[in-house]
Enzyme design. Sequence first.
Site, PDB file in Angstrom:
ATOM      1  N   SER A 113       0.947  -1.120   0.090  1.00 41.46           N
ATOM      2  CA  SER A 113       0.046   0.089   0.063  1.00 41.46           C
ATOM      3  C   SER A 113       0.696   1.192   0.115  1.00 41.46           C
ATOM      4  O   SER A 113       1.421   1.439  -0.684  1.00 41.46           O
ATOM      5  CB  SER A 113      -0.922  -0.001   1.318  1.00 41.46           C
ATOM      6  OG  SER A 113      -1.867   1.117   1.104  1.00 41.46           O
ATOM      7  N   HIS A 114       0.790   2.225   1.185  1.00 40.39           N
ATOM      8  CA  HIS A 114       1.252   3.447   1.151  1.00 40.39           C
ATOM      9  C   HIS A 114       2.804   3.309   1.599  1.00 40.39           C
ATOM     10  O   HIS A 114       3.237   4.195   1.670  1.00 40.39           O
ATOM     11  CB  HIS A 114       0.363   4.078   2.160  1.00 40.39           C
ATOM     12  CG  HIS A 114       0.324   3.576   3.404  1.00 40.39           C
ATOM     13  ND1 HIS A 114      -0.412   2.417   3.653  1.00 40.39           N
ATOM     14  CD2 HIS A 114       0.858   3.838   4.716  1.00 40.39           C
ATOM     15  CE1 HIS A 114      -0.615   2.176   4.798  1.00 40.39           C
ATOM     16  NE2 HIS A 114       0.494   2.704   5.505  1.00 40.39           N
ATOM     17  N   ASP A 278      -2.961   6.366  -3.273  1.00 38.70           N
ATOM     18  CA  ASP A 278      -1.798   5.715  -2.813  1.00 38.70           C
ATOM     19  C   ASP A 278      -1.160   4.749  -3.602  1.00 38.70           C
ATOM     20  O   ASP A 278      -1.484   4.518  -4.605  1.00 38.70           O
ATOM     21  CB  ASP A 278      -1.870   5.235  -1.024  1.00 38.70           C
ATOM     22  CG  ASP A 278      -2.953   3.992  -1.127  1.00 38.70           C
ATOM     23  OD1 ASP A 278      -3.512   3.887  -2.067  1.00 38.70           O
ATOM     24  OD2 ASP A 278      -2.876   3.268  -0.347  1.00 38.70           O
ATOM     25  N   ASP A 280      -1.238   1.311  -4.031  1.00 36.43           N
ATOM     26  CA  ASP A 280      -2.204   0.558  -4.368  1.00 36.43           C
ATOM     27  C   ASP A 280      -3.600   0.988  -4.560  1.00 36.43           C
ATOM     28  O   ASP A 280      -4.470   0.152  -5.187  1.00 36.43           O
ATOM     29  CB  ASP A 280      -2.361  -0.657  -3.553  1.00 36.43           C
ATOM     30  CG  ASP A 280      -3.066  -0.551  -2.254  1.00 36.43           C
ATOM     31  OD1 ASP A 280      -2.802   0.873  -1.678  1.00 36.43           O
ATOM     32  OD2 ASP A 280      -3.698  -1.220  -1.731  1.00 36.43           O
ATOM     33  N   ASP A 282      -6.000   2.460  -3.253  1.00 37.05           N
ATOM     34  CA  ASP A 282      -7.355   2.215  -2.437  1.00 37.05           C
ATOM     35  C   ASP A 282      -7.599   3.629  -1.458  1.00 37.05           C
ATOM     36  O   ASP A 282      -8.715   3.807  -1.040  1.00 37.05           O
ATOM     37  CB  ASP A 282      -7.524   1.025  -1.503  1.00 37.05           C
ATOM     38  CG  ASP A 282      -6.231   0.774  -0.685  1.00 37.05           C
ATOM     39  OD1 ASP A 282      -5.418   1.700  -0.655  1.00 37.05           O
ATOM     40  OD2 ASP A 282      -6.499  -0.312  -0.094  1.00 37.05           O
ATOM     41  N   ARG A 283      -6.324   4.292  -1.171  1.00 36.80           N
ATOM     42  CA  ARG A 283      -6.698   5.655  -0.651  1.00 36.80           C
ATOM     43  C   ARG A 283      -6.965   6.704  -1.335  1.00 36.80           C
ATOM     44  O   ARG A 283      -6.464   6.744  -2.519  1.00 36.80           O
ATOM     45  CB  ARG A 283      -5.399   5.832   0.334  1.00 36.80           C
ATOM     46  CG  ARG A 283      -4.946   4.731   1.359  1.00 36.80           C
ATOM     47  CD  ARG A 283      -3.816   5.294   2.177  1.00 36.80           C
ATOM     48  NE  ARG A 283      -3.807   4.164   3.127  1.00 36.80           N
ATOM     49  CZ  ARG A 283      -3.245   4.463   4.362  1.00 36.80           C
ATOM     50  NH1 ARG A 283      -2.723   5.471   4.614  1.00 36.80           N
ATOM     51  NH2 ARG A 283      -3.295   3.338   5.423  1.00 36.80           N
ATOM     52  N   LYS A 377     -11.548  -0.261   0.038  1.00 33.50           N
ATOM     53  CA  LYS A 377     -11.631   1.163  -0.151  1.00 33.50           C
ATOM     54  C   LYS A 377     -11.071   1.485  -1.578  1.00 33.50           C
ATOM     55  O   LYS A 377     -10.600   0.677  -2.212  1.00 33.50           O
ATOM     56  CB  LYS A 377     -10.925   1.878   1.035  1.00 33.50           C
ATOM     57  CG  LYS A 377      -9.450   1.211   1.065  1.00 33.50           C
ATOM     58  CD  LYS A 377      -9.071   2.174   2.290  1.00 33.50           C
ATOM     59  CE  LYS A 377      -7.543   1.998   2.398  1.00 33.50           C
ATOM     60  NZ  LYS A 377      -7.340   0.684   3.382  1.00 33.50           N
TER      61      LYS A 377
HETATM   62  C1  VG1 Z   1      -3.535   1.375   8.073  1.00 32.96           C
HETATM   63  C2  VG1 Z   1      -4.650   2.282   8.593  1.00 32.96           C
HETATM   64  C3  VG1 Z   1      -5.947   1.443   8.258  1.00 32.96           C
HETATM   65  C4  VG1 Z   1      -5.860   0.962   7.116  1.00 32.96           C
HETATM   66  C5  VG1 Z   1      -4.545   0.095   6.726  1.00 32.96           C
HETATM   67  C6  VG1 Z   1      -4.674  -0.503   5.533  1.00 32.96           C
HETATM   68  O1  VG1 Z   1      -3.437   0.395   9.223  1.00 32.96           O
HETATM   69  O2  VG1 Z   1      -4.668   2.870   9.918  1.00 32.96           O
HETATM   70  O3  VG1 Z   1      -7.187   2.547   8.484  1.00 32.96           O
HETATM   71  O4  VG1 Z   1      -7.108   0.112   6.672  1.00 32.96           O
HETATM   72  O5  VG1 Z   1      -3.589   0.772   6.867  1.00 32.96           O
HETATM   73  O6  VG1 Z   1      -4.481   0.627   4.313  1.00 32.96           O
HETATM   74  P1  VG1 Z   1      -2.498   0.433  10.802  1.00 32.96           P
HETATM   75  O7  VG1 Z   1      -2.801  -0.942  11.301  1.00 32.96           O
HETATM   76  O8  VG1 Z   1      -1.086   0.669  10.311  1.00 32.96           O
HETATM   77  O9  VG1 Z   1      -2.862   1.530  11.347  1.00 32.96           O
HETATM   78  V1  VG1 Z   1      -3.874   0.301   2.919  1.00 32.96           V
HETATM   79  O10 VG1 Z   1      -4.152   1.529   1.993  1.00 32.96           O
HETATM   80  O11 VG1 Z   1      -2.443  -0.255   3.579  1.00 32.96           O
HETATM   81  O12 VG1 Z   1      -4.568  -0.933   2.342  1.00 32.96           O
HETATM   82 CO    CO Z   2      -3.557   1.241   0.189  1.00 35.35          CO
END
Ligand code: VG1
Ligand code: CO
Length: 544
Positions: A113-114, A278, A280, A282-283, A377
């Site tokens: 992801s990010h 982001d 992938d 989804d954000r 998302k």
């Molecule tokens: C973080 C965010 C959470 C989100 C998750 C995956 O998790 O706080 O809200 O669903 O990333 O997002 P954490 O456990 O680090 O707080 V993504 O865009 O990685 O799929």
């Molecule tokens: Co993501």
Amino acid sequence: MNNNNVASQPFDDQRPGTSGLRKKVKVFQTPHYLENFVQAIFDTQTDLSGGSLVLGGDGRFYNREAIQIILRMAAANGVAKVIVGLGGLLSTPAASCLIRKYKTDGGIILSASHNPGGPDEDFGIKFNTPNGGPAPESVTEAIFSRTKQIDAYRITDHDDVDLDQVGEMRIGETLIQIVDSVIDYTELMADLFDFERIHQLFNSGAFTMCFDAMHAVTGPYAKHIFEERLGAEPGTVINSTPKVDFGGGHPDPNLVHAHELVTNTQGHNGVDFGAASDGDGDRNMILGRDFFVTPSDSLAVITANAHLVKGYTSGISGVARSMPTSQAADRVAEKLGLECYETPTGWKFFGNLLDAGKITLCGEESFGTGSNHIREKDGMWAVLFWLNLLAVRQQSVESIVREHWKSYGRNYYTRYDYEAIDKAAAEALMQSLGDKLDSLVDSDIDGYQVAYADNFSYTDPVDSSISSNQGIRIGFTDGSRIVFRLSGTGTQGATLRVYLEAYEPDPQKQTSPTEEVMKPLVTIAQNLAEIAQRTGRTEPTVIT
Ligand code: VG1
Ligand code: CO
């Protein structure tokens, strides 16, 4: 072509976190590491044998290599068909879209992801179930249990397949279909949003936009949808070529990491609308000219205005937000007579509510918003929702949000992240905070009256499964709130997240800078949790 049974030994650290298994690339490159986890998916998700699978990732370093390995393992494990994104690319929402559209028995998404990408950065793998959503805890725990026992995996010795042409091929009996997911995804978006009206908005000449794909997976989707389909000026999408290291940056759409975009929205020459997604896809981050929309407010505005947007005119059934997300959506739900659910962090907790039709919309403070159109998302979806809304209301982003605050009150919001702190210290901090909770209730802290203090536990309203220990909440009588939790997506030490929220119903007082409003709450949070003493940090790593 031979099917090989390769002997292996379990790794003890393959428990998926908030969103799949995330580790440094180097860990995934350890011999048998990726293979063991993938075999554990095949061993526990038995419908995949003789069934079908969607496969793709966010394009980060090791994406292509991992896809080739997984394809050879899918063939050896008897998967009948694998649908793969062109170039190995699938945004997380596009993967969810494909799983649902082609009714596959699940999907494997390769993404961290990010988190940054590159040989020394992060990689990740996640299994999504046939509803298109992230596997619930029952499934991730089953996969984890299997990884602790695994002693062999199956793989064929077939050559690499060409991921860069749309078409079909076979590895043994297994059909591999390379698809351009931009087409399927665009079709879904065109069903939900009024593309003609958005086209007119761009054609009017009075509206400009900048979308920052952050060198990540949404580039091709955004170029096609915004510039080719909706008529936005060429160049509207910046950083649109996916790169294995995301151009060396953090593909995280917030005010800190999407600074190029933020600059483009500032001043007289700033664009009317700015957005980013982001790694992938989804954000999302939503910006007006000189104006930032918090993700929590975005969910609330989307909920309040859904009736104006094509795919949602017939009404919404309910809304859900993750626990740390501000209560702005709750206020809208209350006024509209809708059910509002509070779930633990992570999209997997929305799946049951969406499948049961209890909610239409959902969101998280971490720049995630979505609806029942898929089970992830969806960054582009949120941006298109806002575009559709701007086209209908013919107002600026800022005026829409300010009007919203007038009607519902303003939930000031901020998040402090303390990244890569010592794990044991972080756990001790949470433990000590947890021990204090009972004594805090009804107490007065710096003039704030504590209404409740607890460790959030969630009982799923659909299947009654219980997820406890999901973060510490301290609520005050004036509607403000402090939440503490440890991240489940980091790959180094621990990350402490402190979420702060203050409620202001009076429109005359809704224009103060967030930092100012939050100051007293920040002090309370730092003192209560003894952050400096326990972590050695006087400042957070990132404030969003
Ligand atoms: C973080 C965010 C959470 C989100 C998750 C995956 O998790 O706080 O809200 O669903 O990333 O997002 P954490 O456990 O680090 O707080 V993504 O865009 O990685 O799929
Ligand atoms: Co993501």
